[in-house]
Design a protein around this motif. Structure first.
Motif, PDB file in Angstrom:
ATOM      1  N   TRP A 228       0.837  -1.236  -0.133  1.00 39.02           N
ATOM      2  CA  TRP A 228      -0.100  -0.073  -0.015  1.00 39.02           C
ATOM      3  C   TRP A 228       0.813   1.305   0.144  1.00 39.02           C
ATOM      4  N   PHE A 229       0.414   2.173  -0.674  1.00 36.84           N
ATOM      5  CA  PHE A 229       0.971   3.733  -0.563  1.00 36.84           C
ATOM      6  C   PHE A 229       0.543   4.306   1.024  1.00 36.84           C
ATOM      7  N   ASP A 230       1.442   4.607   1.646  1.00 42.41           N
ATOM      8  CA  ASP A 230       1.358   5.149   2.940  1.00 42.41           C
ATOM      9  C   ASP A 230       0.404   6.194   3.369  1.00 42.41           C
ATOM     10  N   ALA A 231       0.342   7.066   2.364  1.00 42.17           N
ATOM     11  CA  ALA A 231      -0.429   8.190   2.489  1.00 42.17           C
ATOM     12  C   ALA A 231      -0.890   8.654   1.281  1.00 42.17           C
ATOM     13  N   GLY A 232      -0.813  10.332   0.970  1.00 37.85           N
ATOM     14  CA  GLY A 232      -1.096  10.842  -0.156  1.00 37.85           C
ATOM     15  C   GLY A 232       0.036  10.809  -1.341  1.00 37.85           C
ATOM     16  N   ASP A 632      -9.071  22.972   4.424  1.00 33.11           N
ATOM     17  CA  ASP A 632      -9.290  21.923   3.573  1.00 33.11           C
ATOM     18  C   ASP A 632      -9.104  22.349   2.103  1.00 33.11           C
ATOM     19  N   ASP A 633      -7.644  22.125   1.814  1.00 32.77           N
ATOM     20  CA  ASP A 633      -7.001  22.463   0.816  1.00 32.77           C
ATOM     21  C   ASP A 633      -5.916  21.600   0.340  1.00 32.77           C
ATOM     22  N   VAL A 634      -5.552  21.480  -0.985  1.00 33.43           N
ATOM     23  CA  VAL A 634      -4.837  20.235  -1.545  1.00 33.43           C
ATOM     24  C   VAL A 634      -3.386  20.580  -0.787  1.00 33.43           C
ATOM     25  N   ARG A 635      -2.984  21.767  -0.554  1.00 32.57           N
ATOM     26  CA  ARG A 635      -1.628  22.050   0.081  1.00 32.57           C
ATOM     27  C   ARG A 635      -1.361  21.716   1.488  1.00 32.57           C
ATOM     28  N   SER A 636      -2.696  21.459   1.961  1.00 34.70           N
ATOM     29  CA  SER A 636      -2.686  21.552   3.567  1.00 34.70           C
ATOM     30  C   SER A 636      -2.261  20.098   4.182  1.00 34.70           C
ATOM     31  N   TRP A 637      -0.886  19.781   3.856  1.00 37.36           N
ATOM     32  CA  TRP A 637      -0.418  18.649   4.889  1.00 37.36           C
ATOM     33  C   TRP A 637      -0.817  18.459   6.077  1.00 37.36           C
ATOM     34  N   GLN A 638      -0.838  19.716   6.718  1.00 36.16           N
ATOM     35  CA  GLN A 638      -1.116  19.704   8.352  1.00 36.16           C
ATOM     36  C   GLN A 638      -2.387  19.204   8.683  1.00 36.16           C
ATOM     37  N   GLU A 641      -4.220  15.585   4.731  1.00 31.88           N
ATOM     38  CA  GLU A 641      -3.541  14.454   3.761  1.00 31.88           C
ATOM     39  C   GLU A 641      -4.072  13.041   4.801  1.00 31.88           C
ATOM     40  N   PRO A 642      -4.523  12.216   3.798  1.00 26.05           N
ATOM     41  CA  PRO A 642      -5.174  10.912   4.750  1.00 26.05           C
ATOM     42  C   PRO A 642      -3.821   9.815   4.701  1.00 26.05           C
ATOM     43  N   ALA A 643      -4.048   8.920   5.534  1.00 27.89           N
ATOM     44  CA  ALA A 643      -2.976   8.012   5.674  1.00 27.89           C
ATOM     45  C   ALA A 643      -3.617   6.528   6.028  1.00 27.89           C
ATOM     46  N   LEU A 644      -2.730   5.447   5.889  1.00 33.06           N
ATOM     47  CA  LEU A 644      -3.322   4.162   6.191  1.00 33.06           C
ATOM     48  C   LEU A 644      -3.503   3.923   7.668  1.00 33.06           C
TER      49      LEU A 644
END
Length: 681
Positions: A228-232, A632-638, A641-644
């Motif tokens: 699996w990919f770990d996150a985004g 809620d923004d594609v740049r907002s890793w904080q 970003e979803p993850a396993l």
């Protein structure tokens, strides 16, 4: 609770375009890897003042936060009214779709101010609303109305977390064996079938930027395709994959015959990749596939320097991208040497759980899985654990600082697997009890999540104590249930102190996964003891996760009326429809609210190749408060970003809660889950 650290940032220069973006990946160090749900996905933020007259809305700026996924008929139900000034004494009603009033109440006194805009937060008790249906809260004198919400069955609520969570895991698949999803995907990273093993690179402090001029081969090639990919992003980690597989197997075991077929299939899929990462023949555990960033000299790039669909890597011929198209593999140990015990425990637990699942249907395979778990267990560096514990490269991706919980979990699950296969398991029970005693004697303040599996370990050991004959050991079931209560009390205390009932500090990383962890712990505790004292707490936590927080955004994509729209996930961003409104990353759980100071540097620019997505028009910033933000923004890793592991937390919360409902899962699914079982029985 684990203190999260951020990796340093730099600009990534590609094709003459500088992107101001973090270069690390995880919650602690989240890197901009992109992603997005369609900006038109789902419905917009439901205005809490919908239907209010102009004069009323001008007089009172207010919103009502509710559980958008749905309350259970018999559970404690709360909604939260946040307003520009206190509305205590005002009447409110709950009405159904036909306009019929089904409940009346009075707004209580304010619990305090959330921010300068919303100076009053008032909790509304909706518990008496028990009939299934769709409702909304109306504070008529103030002109404030909530969005619609259902009152429904436990199966509807909890099974949704399981099925949609598994759907996200399927979306995360790498390699040739892709599951069917709503996204158009192709096989990816097939070069992982013959991946070169390299020595650990040197990196900048608290950063994934490599300081070496090049990577140094340290072994031959290995087949690490799949997983699996770990996150985004597209990195793969043994540490988080093992946790995800433990979650899937545990959930399947809890549900028994009621487990969805896709749940069992995904657990088996994950184990297949872990079997590649654990070279039982040579005694080597491989740690990760890929690198986050390239090197400081700019002579090669890493995963985070590109924004693309994963299959693009297989045809990338740029010399700068040589470690993207042909990804490096790193080992956690030298052949036959000791391995960091946190890794041993969780990977061993995954193999042991698989052996338990296969014991009745495929004994030869189960025996092979048990042997893998036992051989790995024998290499645990429990006498001299490394500092820091080995998790990933860099360690700041996953700054774990506990290992006895992992070893307790691994030993207990090996013991149960051995017993099911007619093998001796008493020595493993004794080991697990010793690790438990040491851990309980010096408890930390973390609770169930990727970094701390103590709750799962306690339940696993309770199972082993019941089913595996053996000697007197260092702890008993009373000790284990007391430890579960201790963990739950941490959440209850935090929930009482938070204006919206959050069970964790929401100015820290991993708020959502910790919150789902509390739901799981409460359900497991209830099944282990028959004690329902934490059921109301779990209901409050689920409400907070499903739209009851200040921002009114649920934690899981595709659940509720307003869920994350612009997640940082490359496949969702590039393969998803931006206009069709499809739930392209259904089941993804994002980090959730985080400390405002994590945004001091801004969001930076959009990375090359990224489809722009931002929900700025929703003005979520007006709901920021108490040092926390949700963006809620594609740049907002904080926050986005979803993850396993985050999604796994939701899967496990759903499965354990379903298992806590006797009508859904028979008591005999796991004997130690018998409702009302006496401690020590």
């Amino acid at each position: 609770m684990v203190t999260r650290r951020r990796v340093s940032t730099r600009g990534a220069e590609r094709d003459g375009s500088v992107v101001a973006t973090p270069t690390a990946r995880r919650r602690a160090v989240r890197r901009l890897t992109g992603a997005v749900l369609a900006c038109g996905l789902g419905v917009g933020l439901t205005p809490a003042v919908a239907g209010a007259s102009a004069s009323a809305s001008a007089a009172v700026d207010g919103v009502v936060r509710v559980n958008q996924q749905g309350y259970l008929a018999g559970e404690r139900k709360t909604a939260t009214l946040m307003s520009s000034h206190a509305l205590s004494g005002q009447g409110f009603v709950v009405e159904d779709r036909s306009g019929r009033v089904r409940l009346r109440g009075t707004v209580p006194a304010s619990d305090g101010a959330w921010n300068s805009r919303y100076r009053a937060v008032q909790r509304l008790d909706l518990t008496a609303l028990r009939s299934p249906g769709t409702y909304r809260v109306v504070v008529r004198g103030a002109g404030v109305t909530s969005g619609w919400f259902p009152v429904t069955r436990s199966d509807d609520v909890f099974r949704e977390l399981v099925t949609k969570g598994v759907a996200f895991d399927r979306l995360q698949r790498d390699g040739d064996d892709l599951a069917r999803t709503v996204l158009p995907r192709s096989a990816s990273h097939l070069t992982d079938r013959s991946a070169q093993v390299y020595a650990w690179p040197d990196m900048e402090e608290d950063s994934d930027v490599i300081t070496d001029h090049d990577l140094t081969p340290s072994g031959g090639t290995v087949d690490v395709e799949g997983g699996w990919f770990d996150a985004g992003d597209y990195l793969k980690f043994t540490h988080s994959a093992a946790y995800a597989d433990v979650v899937l197997y545990t959930s399947s075991e809890l549900l028994g015959s009621a487990a969805p077929a896709a749940l069992r299939q995904e657990a088996r899929y994950g184990l297949g990749w872990l079997s590649k990462m654990w070279d039982d023949r040579h005694g080597v555990l491989y740690l990760q596939v890929g690198i986050g960033s390239g090197n400081e000299d700019g002579t090669f790039y890493g995963d985070h320097d590109l924004f693309r669909l994963p299959q693009a890597d297989d045809t990338d011929t740029s010399p700068l991208d040589r470690y993207v198209s042909h990804r490096p593999v790193f080992a956690a140990n030298r052949a036959g040497q000791k391995i960091s015990p946190n890794l041993v425990g969780r990977v061993g637990a995954a193999f042991a759980l698989a052996a338990q699942a296969d014991a009745r249907t495929d004994r030869p395979r189960a025996l092979r899985e048990l042997k893998k778990a036992q051989d790995l267990y024998a290499l645990a560096a429990v006498d001299d654990p490394p500092t820091p514990l080995v998790t990933a490269l860099p360690n700041a991706f996953y700054p774990e600082d506990t290992w006895r919980d992992d070893m307790q979990l691994g030993a207990a699950q090996i013991a149960v697997a051995a017993q099911r296969l007619g093998k001796p398991g008493g020595a493993y029970v004794a080991d697990a009890a010793r690790f438990a005693k040491e851990r309980i004697a010096a408890p930390g303040d973390d609770t169930l999540n990727l970094y701390d599996v103590g709750a799962l370990a306690d339940v696993a050991l309770a199972d082993a104590l019941r089913t595996v004959p053996g000697r007197t050991v260092a702890v008993d079931r009373a000790d284990l249930t007391a430890d579960l209560r201790r963990q739950l009390r941490l959440g209850v205390r935090a929930s009482h102190e938070d204006l919206f009932g959050a069970p964790v500090d929401i100015d820290q990383f991993d708020a959502n996964s910790h919150a789902f962890g509390f739901i799981t712990t409460a359900a497991l505790y209830q099944r282990l003891t028959g004690d329902t004292r934490y059921a109301g707490f779990a209901s409050d936590v689920r409400t907070w996760l499903m739209g009851g927080d200040p921002w009114g955004v649920t934690a899981m994509v595709g659940v509720g009326t307003r869920f994350p729209q612009c997640i940082q996930h490359q496949v969702a961003n590039l393969a998803g429809s931006l206009t069709g409104g499809r739930d392209v990353a259904v089941g993804a759980v994002v980090n959730g609210p985080n400390g405002a100071d994590n945004f001091d540097g801004g969001l930076g620019g959009f990375q090359d190749g990224m489809r722009r997505c931002t929900s700025a028009s929703d003005h979520l910033d007006r709901f920021d408060g108490k040092g926390s933000r949700f963006v809620d923004d594609v740049r907002s890793w904080q926050t986005d970003e979803p993850a396993l592991d985050m999604t796994g937390a939701a899967i496990l919360a759903g499965a354990s809660s379903l298992a806590a409902a006797p009508r859904t899962v028979p008591w005999w699914v796991r004997p130690w889950f018998r409702p009302g079982a006496a401690l020590g029985s």
